[in-house]
Design a protein around this motif. Structure first.
Motif, PDB file in Angstrom:
ATOM      1  N   SER A  59      31.378 -64.279   0.639  1.00 22.87           N
ATOM      2  CA  SER A  59      30.256 -63.676   1.244  1.00 22.87           C
ATOM      3  C   SER A  59      28.873 -62.894   0.755  1.00 22.87           C
ATOM      4  CB  SER A  59      30.480 -62.420   2.319  1.00 22.87           C
ATOM      5  OG  SER A  59      30.487 -61.790   1.755  1.00 22.87           O
ATOM      6  N   PHE A  61      28.947 -60.307  -1.308  1.00 24.11           N
ATOM      7  CA  PHE A  61      28.612 -58.730  -1.266  1.00 24.11           C
ATOM      8  C   PHE A  61      29.238 -58.522  -2.806  1.00 24.11           C
ATOM      9  CE2 PHE A  61      28.879 -57.038   3.197  1.00 24.11           C
ATOM     10  CZ  PHE A  61      28.665 -57.237   3.142  1.00 24.11           C
ATOM     11  N   TRP A  77      29.113 -51.522  -6.227  1.00 25.28           N
ATOM     12  CA  TRP A  77      28.178 -52.631  -5.606  1.00 25.28           C
ATOM     13  C   TRP A  77      28.100 -51.876  -3.911  1.00 25.28           C
ATOM     14  CZ3 TRP A  77      33.011 -55.375  -7.637  1.00 25.28           C
ATOM     15  CH2 TRP A  77      32.636 -55.190  -9.066  1.00 25.28           C
ATOM     16  N   LEU A  79      29.853 -50.438  -1.370  1.00 28.72           N
ATOM     17  CA  LEU A  79      31.094 -50.528  -0.697  1.00 28.72           C
ATOM     18  C   LEU A  79      31.922 -49.502  -1.124  1.00 28.72           C
ATOM     19  CD1 LEU A  79      30.917 -54.732  -1.275  1.00 28.72           C
ATOM     20  CD2 LEU A  79      29.454 -53.043   0.192  1.00 28.72           C
ATOM     21  N   ARG A 176      26.385 -58.366   5.088  1.00 23.07           N
ATOM     22  CA  ARG A 176      24.993 -58.297   4.141  1.00 23.07           C
ATOM     23  C   ARG A 176      23.953 -58.128   3.572  1.00 23.07           C
ATOM     24  NH1 ARG A 176      24.079 -61.914  -1.034  1.00 23.07           N
ATOM     25  NH2 ARG A 176      23.734 -59.771  -2.554  1.00 23.07           N
ATOM     26  N   SER A 187      21.677 -55.070  -1.377  1.00 24.83           N
ATOM     27  CA  SER A 187      22.465 -55.603  -0.928  1.00 24.83           C
ATOM     28  C   SER A 187      23.336 -56.377  -2.963  1.00 24.83           C
ATOM     29  CB  SER A 187      21.741 -57.413  -1.164  1.00 24.83           C
ATOM     30  OG  SER A 187      20.686 -57.789  -1.998  1.00 24.83           O
ATOM     31  N   ALA A 188      24.478 -55.819  -2.384  1.00 25.51           N
ATOM     32  CA  ALA A 188      25.553 -55.193  -2.884  1.00 25.51           C
ATOM     33  C   ALA A 188      24.834 -55.114  -4.204  1.00 25.51           C
ATOM     34  CB  ALA A 188      26.421 -56.324  -2.679  1.00 25.51           C
TER      35      ALA A 188
END
Length: 190
Positions: A59, A61, A77, A79, A176, A187-188
């Motif tokens: 994806s 990420f 990142w 997350l 994302r 975006s990561a």
């Protein structure tokens, strides 16, 4: 890492896996609960065949496919990972509706404390039970949990035959894109 034996897995019943959390994450992924393989290893989505890590990478990420043992890199990142229910079971259907509701209450408190930009719940049935939303579907929600916008995702377990790895990755790519559009989100690894 050697594959756990049947005894190892049996002994992992009820084990917990530490959250991967930090304040101000872009996306906090919330699983239903750890499986026995994860309970044994202490790592999220650790069972071979679970599609979380490959879909996360496909994806966009993460810049490369991570192994569960690299979960500690996720906050770099933006997350993180948590679960609705902490205890490991062989199957999510071993959880009671009360456990899921209690887990939803705990999650609300975590969200208020850590303030991620977006909550991504990996399991629509568990989301329905935890938050009394019987009509919830996969996709973004028009509500918040603990003040955090929500996106409901399919469960990445290999037991969920209704969703392919590619379809899960496509849904994660939508998440994302949404996270990149949230003020303060990114975006990561961009």
């Amino acid at each position: 890492m050697a594959r756990p034996s049947k005894d190892d897995l049996r002994n992992a019943h009820g084990a917990t896996v530490p959250d991967v959390l930090a304040p101000g994450l872009d996306v906090l992924f919330c699983g239903i609960n750890p499986g026995l393989y994860s309970g044994h290893t202490g790592l999220h989505f650790a069972r071979p065949g679970n599609r979380f890590w490959p879909a996360l990478h496909a994806s966009g990420f993460t810049p490369r496919l991570l192994s569960p043992a690299e979960q500690h890199l996720l906050p770099e990142w933006g997350l993180g990972i948590t679960n609705l229910v902490a205890r490991a079971t062989a199957r999510a259907d071993e959880l009671t509706a009360e456990e899921l509701r209690e887990g939803g209450a705990v999650l609300r408190r975590r969200l208020r404390e850590y303030r991620p930009a977006l909550l991504a719940v990996l399991g629509v049935t568990a989301y329905r039970q935890a938050f009394a939303r019987p009509d919830a579907r996969i996709g973004p929600r028009d509500e918040t949990v603990g003040g955090t916008p929500v996106w409901v995702l399919p469960n990445p377990s290999g037991l969920n035959a209704h969703w392919s790895a590619e379809a899960i990755a496509e849904e994660l790519a939508r998440v994302r894109g949404r996270a990149a559009g949230i003020p303060g989100g990114r975006s990561a690894f961009d």
